[in-house]
Design an enzyme around this catalytic site. Sequence first.
Site, PDB file in Angstrom:
ATOM      1  N   SER A 163     -13.691-168.327 -42.494  1.00 58.04           N
ATOM      2  CA  SER A 163     -12.858-167.142 -42.764  1.00 58.04           C
ATOM      3  C   SER A 163     -11.941-166.921 -41.576  1.00 58.04           C
ATOM      4  CB  SER A 163     -13.767-165.923 -42.945  1.00 58.04           C
ATOM      5  OG  SER A 163     -13.071-164.711 -42.708  1.00 58.04           O
ATOM      6  N   TYR A 176     -20.254-159.908 -41.770  1.00 58.46           N
ATOM      7  CA  TYR A 176     -19.469-161.000 -42.372  1.00 58.46           C
ATOM      8  C   TYR A 176     -18.836-161.826 -41.259  1.00 58.46           C
ATOM      9  CZ  TYR A 176     -16.145-163.225 -45.613  1.00 58.46           C
ATOM     10  OH  TYR A 176     -15.421-164.131 -46.356  1.00 58.46           O
TER      11      TYR A 176
HETATM   12  C1  GCO Z   1     -12.124-158.420 -45.391  1.00 55.25           C
HETATM   13  C2  GCO Z   1     -11.950-159.592 -46.329  1.00 55.25           C
HETATM   14  C3  GCO Z   1     -11.893-160.890 -45.529  1.00 55.25           C
HETATM   15  C4  GCO Z   1     -11.376-161.999 -46.408  1.00 55.25           C
HETATM   16  C5  GCO Z   1     -11.351-163.344 -45.743  1.00 55.25           C
HETATM   17  C6  GCO Z   1     -10.311-163.385 -44.683  1.00 55.25           C
HETATM   18  O1  GCO Z   1     -12.811-157.461 -45.758  1.00 55.25           O
HETATM   19  O2  GCO Z   1     -11.527-158.471 -44.302  1.00 55.25           O
HETATM   20  O3  GCO Z   1     -12.987-159.655 -47.287  1.00 55.25           O
HETATM   21  O4  GCO Z   1     -13.154-161.129 -45.011  1.00 55.25           O
HETATM   22  O5  GCO Z   1     -12.154-162.109 -47.544  1.00 55.25           O
HETATM   23  O6  GCO Z   1     -12.610-163.689 -45.246  1.00 55.25           O
HETATM   24  O7  GCO Z   1     -10.310-164.669 -44.114  1.00 55.25           O
END
Ligand code: GCO
Length: 272
Positions: A163, A176
Site C-alpha cells: 500500500s 493497516y
Molecule cells: C485509506 C485507504 C488506503 C488505500 C490504499 C492506499 O484509508 O487510506 O484505505 O489504505 O486503500 O492502501 O495505498
Amino acid sequence: MGCPPPLLLVSMANPMSFKQLFDLSGRTALITGSTRGLGFSYAEGLAEAGAHVIVNGTRAEGVAEAVSKLTAKGHKVSGQHFDVGSEASIVEAFAALDAQGLEIDILINNAGIQFRKPMVDLGVEDWQKVLDVNLTGSFVIAREAAKRMIARGRGGKIVNIASLTSAAGRATVAPYTASKGAITAITRTMAVEWAPHNIQSNAIGPGYILTDMNQALIDNKEFDAWVRASNPSGRWGKPEELVGAAIFLSSSASDYINGQTLYVDGGWLAQL
Ligand code: GCO
C-alpha cells in the site's frame, strides 16, 4: 566438459518470446480475497493471461458467485473459501486444494481489511484484527504455498499486496499502515529465503484505487479532492490498472526480480 561460465550459459539460452514472457498458461494461481474489488480484477487478469485461477473469499456463496462469473467468460476457475485471519482455516484449505490436485504456482496475497480510527481511541483488539488478516494471514498463506512450491521443485511466484501506507503515513489507519509496512519487509525475507528454490517474492503497492473498500473516501468530497491533488496523475486509479503489474510479477518476465515493491500510484510517491 565442465559447466560453461554463466555468461556463456546466458548467451546460449534462447531469449523468450513476448508471449512466453507473459503467458501464464499451465500455471495455477491462488488470489486471496478475490470475490470482488482488486482481488477479482487480479483473478480475471491472470485468467485472461492463461492461468487456472483459484478464487478465495471467506463465504462459500461469494466464492461460488465469482467462480461462475469467471467461468462464464470461458476461464479455468476453481474456488476455495477460507478465513485469511485463521491459521487453522488456511491449513485446512490447502489440504483441500492438495486433495483436488491443485498445485499453486502463483500466490497473490491480496485479502486485507481496513479499520479507520485515531490511535488514541484504538483498542488492541481492533489493532490485532487488522494485523491478523493483513500480515499474519499473508505470512501463513505464503508459508503453505511456498512449502509446496519447494517440495515440487519447479519454483513459483509470491505477490504480496502492499500500500502507499507501506511507505508513508496517513492519520487514522495505524494498524493497516503497520501491516502494510511489514508486508514490504516480509516480502524481502520471503525473497531471500525462497529465491534458492526459484521462487520470486515481490509486492504491489496500489495507490488510491476506486474500490468498494475506499467507497467512503471516494464519497467524501474533501478526501476526493486531496487524492486528486496528491498525485501528479490528478485522479484515483482504476482496478484494471493494477492488473498489468500483477501479471508481470506472476510471469516469467519477472524471473530476476525479487523482494521489490512496485508502486502503482499515478506517481504519488514520486511527488514532494
Ligand atoms: C485509506 C485507504 C488506503 C488505500 C490504499 C492506499 O484509508 O487510506 O484505505 O489504505 O486503500 O492502501 O495505498
